[in-house]
Design a protein around this motif. Structure first.
Motif, PDB file in Angstrom:
ATOM      1  N   PRO A  79      40.875  38.257  47.699  1.00 62.17           N
ATOM      2  CA  PRO A  79      41.171  39.623  47.257  1.00 62.17           C
ATOM      3  C   PRO A  79      39.931  40.278  46.652  1.00 62.17           C
ATOM      4  O   PRO A  79      39.055  39.606  46.107  1.00 62.17           O
ATOM      5  CB  PRO A  79      42.270  39.435  46.211  1.00 62.17           C
ATOM      6  CG  PRO A  79      42.154  38.021  45.781  1.00 62.17           C
ATOM      7  CD  PRO A  79      41.567  37.254  46.936  1.00 62.17           C
ATOM      8  N   HIS A  80      39.868  41.609  46.790  1.00 61.48           N
ATOM      9  CA  HIS A  80      38.762  42.355  46.201  1.00 61.48           C
ATOM     10  C   HIS A  80      38.938  42.430  44.697  1.00 61.48           C
ATOM     11  O   HIS A  80      40.035  42.306  44.170  1.00 61.48           O
ATOM     12  CB  HIS A  80      38.725  43.776  46.776  1.00 61.48           C
ATOM     13  CG  HIS A  80      38.391  43.801  48.223  1.00 61.48           C
ATOM     14  ND1 HIS A  80      37.130  43.554  48.695  1.00 61.48           N
ATOM     15  CD2 HIS A  80      39.160  44.015  49.321  1.00 61.48           C
ATOM     16  CE1 HIS A  80      37.131  43.627  50.019  1.00 61.48           C
ATOM     17  NE2 HIS A  80      38.352  43.904  50.419  1.00 61.48           N
ATOM     18  N   ARG A  81      37.839  42.663  43.997  1.00 60.36           N
ATOM     19  CA  ARG A  81      37.883  42.715  42.531  1.00 60.36           C
ATOM     20  C   ARG A  81      37.873  44.167  42.058  1.00 60.36           C
ATOM     21  O   ARG A  81      36.984  44.595  41.353  1.00 60.36           O
ATOM     22  CB  ARG A  81      36.699  41.957  41.967  1.00 60.36           C
ATOM     23  CG  ARG A  81      36.707  40.493  42.333  1.00 60.36           C
ATOM     24  CD  ARG A  81      35.509  39.796  41.774  1.00 60.36           C
ATOM     25  NE  ARG A  81      34.302  40.324  42.413  1.00 60.36           N
ATOM     26  CZ  ARG A  81      33.071  40.032  42.053  1.00 60.36           C
ATOM     27  NH1 ARG A  81      32.852  39.234  41.051  1.00 60.36           N
ATOM     28  NH2 ARG A  81      32.042  40.549  42.677  1.00 60.36           N
ATOM     29  N   HIS A  82      38.848  44.949  42.467  1.00 60.42           N
ATOM     30  CA  HIS A  82      38.909  46.347  42.065  1.00 60.42           C
ATOM     31  C   HIS A  82      39.156  46.445  40.568  1.00 60.42           C
ATOM     32  O   HIS A  82      39.965  45.726  40.002  1.00 60.42           O
ATOM     33  CB  HIS A  82      40.042  47.087  42.797  1.00 60.42           C
ATOM     34  CG  HIS A  82      39.814  47.165  44.278  1.00 60.42           C
ATOM     35  ND1 HIS A  82      38.809  47.909  44.825  1.00 60.42           N
ATOM     36  CD2 HIS A  82      40.444  46.562  45.315  1.00 60.42           C
ATOM     37  CE1 HIS A  82      38.838  47.785  46.141  1.00 60.42           C
ATOM     38  NE2 HIS A  82      39.824  46.960  46.460  1.00 60.42           N
ATOM     39  N   GLY A  83      38.436  47.351  39.938  1.00 61.69           N
ATOM     40  CA  GLY A  83      38.665  47.615  38.524  1.00 61.69           C
ATOM     41  C   GLY A  83      37.914  46.687  37.579  1.00 61.69           C
ATOM     42  O   GLY A  83      38.030  46.825  36.382  1.00 61.69           O
ATOM     43  N   ALA A  88      32.543  47.577  39.484  1.00 61.92           N
ATOM     44  CA  ALA A  88      31.998  48.864  39.070  1.00 61.92           C
ATOM     45  C   ALA A  88      30.485  48.876  39.223  1.00 61.92           C
ATOM     46  O   ALA A  88      29.891  49.872  39.634  1.00 61.92           O
ATOM     47  CB  ALA A  88      32.390  49.161  37.628  1.00 61.92           C
ATOM     48  N   ALA A  89      29.832  47.760  38.918  1.00 63.23           N
ATOM     49  CA  ALA A  89      28.380  47.681  39.053  1.00 63.23           C
ATOM     50  C   ALA A  89      27.958  47.749  40.519  1.00 63.23           C
ATOM     51  O   ALA A  89      26.952  48.365  40.853  1.00 63.23           O
ATOM     52  CB  ALA A  89      27.872  46.389  38.421  1.00 63.23           C
ATOM     53  N   VAL A  90      28.746  47.146  41.376  1.00 67.00           N
ATOM     54  CA  VAL A  90      28.406  47.130  42.793  1.00 67.00           C
ATOM     55  C   VAL A  90      28.593  48.493  43.422  1.00 67.00           C
ATOM     56  O   VAL A  90      27.772  48.969  44.181  1.00 67.00           O
ATOM     57  CB  VAL A  90      29.249  46.054  43.553  1.00 67.00           C
ATOM     58  CG1 VAL A  90      29.069  46.204  45.049  1.00 67.00           C
ATOM     59  CG2 VAL A  90      28.843  44.674  43.096  1.00 67.00           C
ATOM     60  N   ASP A  91      29.709  49.164  43.090  1.00 67.64           N
ATOM     61  CA  ASP A  91      29.985  50.442  43.752  1.00 67.64           C
ATOM     62  C   ASP A  91      29.429  51.632  42.998  1.00 67.64           C
ATOM     63  O   ASP A  91      29.700  52.770  43.343  1.00 67.64           O
ATOM     64  CB  ASP A  91      31.482  50.613  44.020  1.00 67.64           C
ATOM     65  CG  ASP A  91      32.305  50.793  42.765  1.00 67.64           C
ATOM     66  OD1 ASP A  91      31.717  50.951  41.683  1.00 67.64           O
ATOM     67  OD2 ASP A  91      33.550  50.777  42.865  1.00 67.64           O
ATOM     68  N   GLY A  92      28.624  51.416  41.996  1.00 70.75           N
ATOM     69  CA  GLY A  92      27.989  52.521  41.283  1.00 70.75           C
ATOM     70  C   GLY A  92      28.684  52.914  39.996  1.00 70.75           C
ATOM     71  O   GLY A  92      28.294  53.867  39.344  1.00 70.75           O
ATOM     72  N   GLY A  93      29.714  52.226  39.625  1.00 72.44           N
ATOM     73  CA  GLY A  93      30.374  52.450  38.356  1.00 72.44           C
ATOM     74  C   GLY A  93      31.090  53.776  38.242  1.00 72.44           C
ATOM     75  O   GLY A  93      31.305  54.279  37.159  1.00 72.44           O
TER      76      GLY A  93
END
Length: 97
Positions: A79-83, A88-93
C-alpha cells in the motif's frame, strides 16, 4: 547405418564410428530445433492476433514480458503511504496545490 567391413579376409558388422554417430545426433537435434521454431512462429502469430483482438496491438515480445512479470509479481504490491511525512517529502509536501 551399419557397414560391412573386411578385416583380414573376414567380413564383420561394425557399428558406425563416433564421428558418424555425432553427425546423426546433430542432424536429429537440428530437425527438432526447426520443428520447435516452426511451432514458435505459429504460437507468436496466434498471440499477436489475440492481442489485436483484445485491443492491445504492439510488440508481442514486450507485451509477453509485461504479462509474465505481472503474473510473477501478483499480490506483491504494497500500500502507498498517503498522508505520512515521507510521502509529503516525496510529493513536495503539498506545495503549489
Amino acid at each position: 547405418n551399419n557397414r560391412i567391413y573386411t578385416t583380414m579376409g573376414r567380413k564383420s558388422l561394425m557399428a558406425p564410428d563416433q564421428t558418424r554417430l555425432r553427425i546423426e545426433a546433430m542432424e536429429e537435434q537440428r530437425s527438432l530445433r526447426r520443428t520447435q521454431m516452426k511451432q514458435a512462429r505459429v504460437d507468436r502469430a496466434a498471440e499477436e492476433q489475440r492481442n489485436i483482438s483484445a485491443g492491445n496491438p504492439g510488440d508481442v515480445d514486450f507485451i509477453g514480458l509485461v504479462r509474465r512479470w505481472r503474473e510473477d509479481h501478483a499480490g506483491m504490491a504494497r500500500p502507498h503511504r498517503h498522508g505520512t511525512a515521507a510521502a509529503a517529502a516525496v510529493d513536495g509536501g503539498g506545495k503549489n496545490d
